[in-house]
Design an enzyme around this catalytic site. Structure first.
Site, PDB file in Angstrom:
ATOM      1  N   LYS A 115      10.753  15.635   8.029  1.00  0.00           N
ATOM      2  CA  LYS A 115       9.560  16.389   7.606  1.00  0.00           C
ATOM      3  C   LYS A 115       9.213  17.531   8.542  1.00  0.00           C
ATOM      4  CE  LYS A 115       7.338  13.264   4.502  1.00  0.00           C
ATOM      5  NZ  LYS A 115       6.152  12.511   4.140  1.00  0.00           N
ATOM      6  N   LYS A 218      16.984   9.127  -2.388  1.00  0.00           N
ATOM      7  CA  LYS A 218      16.082   8.109  -2.930  1.00  0.00           C
ATOM      8  C   LYS A 218      15.084   8.750  -3.894  1.00  0.00           C
ATOM      9  CE  LYS A 218      12.594   8.469   0.642  1.00  0.00           C
ATOM     10  NZ  LYS A 218      11.893   7.986   1.797  1.00  0.00           N
ATOM     11  N   LYS A 221       8.407  11.010  -4.347  1.00  0.00           N
ATOM     12  CA  LYS A 221       7.309  11.786  -4.903  1.00  0.00           C
ATOM     13  C   LYS A 221       7.409  13.245  -4.500  1.00  0.00           C
ATOM     14  CE  LYS A 221       3.928  11.865  -7.595  1.00  0.00           C
ATOM     15  NZ  LYS A 221       2.799  11.036  -7.916  1.00  0.00           N
TER      16      LYS A 221
HETATM   17  P1  TYM Z   1       4.995   5.494   0.547  1.00  0.00           P
HETATM   18  O1  TYM Z   1       3.659   5.837  -0.017  1.00  0.00           O
HETATM   19  O2  TYM Z   1       5.979   6.591   0.713  1.00  0.00           O
HETATM   20  O3  TYM Z   1       5.684   4.392  -0.361  1.00  0.00           O
HETATM   21  C1  TYM Z   1       5.036   3.187  -0.737  1.00  0.00           C
HETATM   22  C2  TYM Z   1       6.073   2.065  -0.778  1.00  0.00           C
HETATM   23  O4  TYM Z   1       7.109   2.370  -1.717  1.00  0.00           O
HETATM   24  C3  TYM Z   1       8.383   2.203  -1.095  1.00  0.00           C
HETATM   25  N1  TYM Z   1       9.340   3.171  -1.681  1.00  0.00           N
HETATM   26  C4  TYM Z   1      10.547   2.860  -2.196  1.00  0.00           C
HETATM   27  N2  TYM Z   1      11.191   1.679  -2.317  1.00  0.00           N
HETATM   28  C5  TYM Z   1      12.414   1.695  -2.899  1.00  0.00           C
HETATM   29  N3  TYM Z   1      13.011   2.815  -3.379  1.00  0.00           N
HETATM   30  C6  TYM Z   1      12.401   4.027  -3.280  1.00  0.00           C
HETATM   31  N4  TYM Z   1      12.998   5.119  -3.769  1.00  0.00           N
HETATM   32  C7  TYM Z   1      11.115   4.078  -2.654  1.00  0.00           C
HETATM   33  N5  TYM Z   1      10.229   5.083  -2.408  1.00  0.00           N
HETATM   34  C8  TYM Z   1       9.159   4.508  -1.806  1.00  0.00           C
HETATM   35  C9  TYM Z   1       8.132   2.475   0.374  1.00  0.00           C
HETATM   36  O5  TYM Z   1       9.124   1.879   1.182  1.00  0.00           O
HETATM   37  C10 TYM Z   1       6.760   1.859   0.584  1.00  0.00           C
HETATM   38  O6  TYM Z   1       6.859   0.474   0.840  1.00  0.00           O
HETATM   39  N6  TYM Z   1       4.268   5.158   5.538  1.00  0.00           N
HETATM   40  C11 TYM Z   1       4.103   4.449   4.256  1.00  0.00           C
HETATM   41  C12 TYM Z   1       2.679   4.009   3.981  1.00  0.00           C
HETATM   42  C13 TYM Z   1       2.056   3.155   5.031  1.00  0.00           C
HETATM   43  C14 TYM Z   1       2.348   1.790   5.293  1.00  0.00           C
HETATM   44  C15 TYM Z   1       1.458   1.402   6.351  1.00  0.00           C
HETATM   45  C16 TYM Z   1       3.245   0.867   4.769  1.00  0.00           C
HETATM   46  C17 TYM Z   1       1.064   3.530   5.901  1.00  0.00           C
HETATM   47  N7  TYM Z   1       0.723   2.491   6.663  1.00  0.00           N
HETATM   48  C18 TYM Z   1       1.498   0.126   6.875  1.00  0.00           C
HETATM   49  C19 TYM Z   1       3.270  -0.431   5.298  1.00  0.00           C
HETATM   50  C20 TYM Z   1       2.397  -0.792   6.339  1.00  0.00           C
HETATM   51  C21 TYM Z   1       4.551   5.365   3.127  1.00  0.00           C
HETATM   52  O7  TYM Z   1       4.541   6.572   3.276  1.00  0.00           O
HETATM   53  O8  TYM Z   1       4.821   4.715   1.940  1.00  0.00           O
END
Ligand code: TYM
Length: 361
Positions: A115, A218, A221
């Site tokens: 990023k 992957k 969004k």
């Molecule tokens: P985020 O919002 O990008 O994604 C939310 C969850 O979806 C999963 N995910 C996927 N799993 C499989 N295949 C994909 N293509 C795919 N795209 C997204 C992500 O692994 C995630 O579990 N940093 C985190 C948010 C966060 C968080 C936390 C998570 C902030 N604090 C504490 C766990 C614990 C994030 O950006 O997720």
């Protein structure tokens, strides 16, 4: 009992990667939870502002993300569902953790490297090139806030997709370092701090769902092409169209091979994980199709059908929730934050005591 915590960015309606990789697991954990387990699920709006956001769009997409969590079956009576900024302790704990977070470790995080557009061997301490926007501290310390989210609730389990595994490893490392430093120190109260539990990562079987347009990436969004992903509230029409246009290959028939046929394999995976109870394995789907000499077109129809069937009730509930008064939905979110805040404060108070930051009441 277990304490389960996870978070999702307020990017509006989640896509199939979010759903299969994480969110569906959240619901499963909720439905299987014992009476002494607790679940906290957080919309991480403070993480969102590490990238440029339009303020009005952010408010809207936060509400959409919350509504999506309810629509997939999370129940505010059984799980604590809330917004990160409503519990001020997240940023407080983040500061305390920051004082122990290693810059070198943070600089090696894949998300930071991609990023920030930094080269693999670049040094974040060096001024960025004059023609590039300045690197931001918030983006760099993103994993510290994420660690605070998790540790604040004395979390034992974190259900996420594979792309979050590195951040969770970092959170464990930080917890370890805090425990090492402060569990031994004798606080003014004479009761030694019990430390943070080390949170375990729970990966769902569908830990990495790929883009429909480029199966080497992957599903995400941030991909500029909306056809690369299916949102969990897409209509049957839209789902059929996106699957029809999904990139596959020109090999005859259906077979499963993630290396050789990543596009086809991703579609089969999606079909399997949409409703695992229907099949015993991915092979069962593939054998059935190749036995019947199914064409790519027919396969895509079947994949689309299984997605449409599975998402239909979610879509319906989502629009019911979005038809409610926004004030009422916002109020429901704040109620979640009240419950989360109580647990957050007890963790923070104990840590501050151990650090010598808490005066007698
Ligand atoms: P985020 O919002 O990008 O994604 C939310 C969850 O979806 C999963 N995910 C996927 N799993 C499989 N295949 C994909 N293509 C795919 N795209 C997204 C992500 O692994 C995630 O579990 N940093 C985190 C948010 C966060 C968080 C936390 C998570 C902030 N604090 C504490 C766990 C614990 C994030 O950006 O997720």
């Amino acid at each position: 009992g277990k304490t389960i915590f996870s978070g999702i960015q307020p990017t509006g309606v989640p896509h199939l990667g979010n759903y299969l990789g994480a969110l569906r697991q959240w619901v499963k954990l909720q439905d299987e939870a014992g009476s002494d387990d607790r679940m906290l699920y957080c919309v991480v709006d403070l993480h969102a502002v590490t990238m440029p956001q339009d303020p009005r769009a952010l408010i809207k997409s936060t509400m959409e993300t919350y509504a999506s969590l309810i629509a997939i079956g999370l129940d505010p009576k059984r799980s604590v569902i809330f917004s990160q900024q409503d519990v001020l302790e997240h940023t407080q704990l983040m500061w305390l953790l920051s004082c122990h977070a290693s810059m070198g470790y943070l600089g090696r995080m894949t998300q930071w490297k991609s990023k920030s557009g930094m080269a693999d061997d670049a040094n974040p301490m060096e001024a960025s090139a004059p023609n590039k926007p300045a690197l931001k501290l918030g983006l760099f310390s993103y994993p510290v806030l994420q660690a605070a989210d998790i540790l604040l609730y004395r979390t034992t389990h974190v259900p996420v997709g594979e792309d979050q595994a590195q951040h969770l490893e970092f959170a464990r490392e930080l917890a370890n370092s805090m425990n090492h430093t402060y569990c031994r120190a004798t606080p003014p109260s004479q009761t030694p701090w019990e430390g943070f539990p080390l949170p375990q990562t729970i990966l769902s079987p569908a830990k990495r769902i790929m883009s429909l347009q480029d199966p080497a990436k992957k599903m995400s969004k941030s991909d500029p092409d909306p056809r690369s992903r299916i949102l969990i509230t897409d209509s049957a029409d839209v789902i059929e169209k996106k699957i029809r246009h999904a990139l596959t290959d020109s090999i005859q028939g259906v077979s499963y091979d993630r290396e050789l046929r990543p596009g086809v394999s991703n579609l089969i995976d999606i079909m399997y994980y949409m409703d695992e109870s229907k099949y015993t394995s991915v092979e069962q789907i593939v054998d059935g199709m190749s036995g019947a000499n199914v064409t790519m077109k027919t396969m895509k129809n079947q994949v689309a059908k299984s997605i449409v069937e599975c998402l239909a009730p979610i879509r319906e509930r989502y629009f019911e929730i979005m038809a409610r008064r926004p004030e009422d939905v916002a109020e429901e979110m704040r109620e979640g934050a009240v419950v989360a805040g109580r647990r957050a404060r007890s963790t923070l108070d104990r840590l501050k005591e151990a650090m010598g930051l808490r005066r007698p009441d």
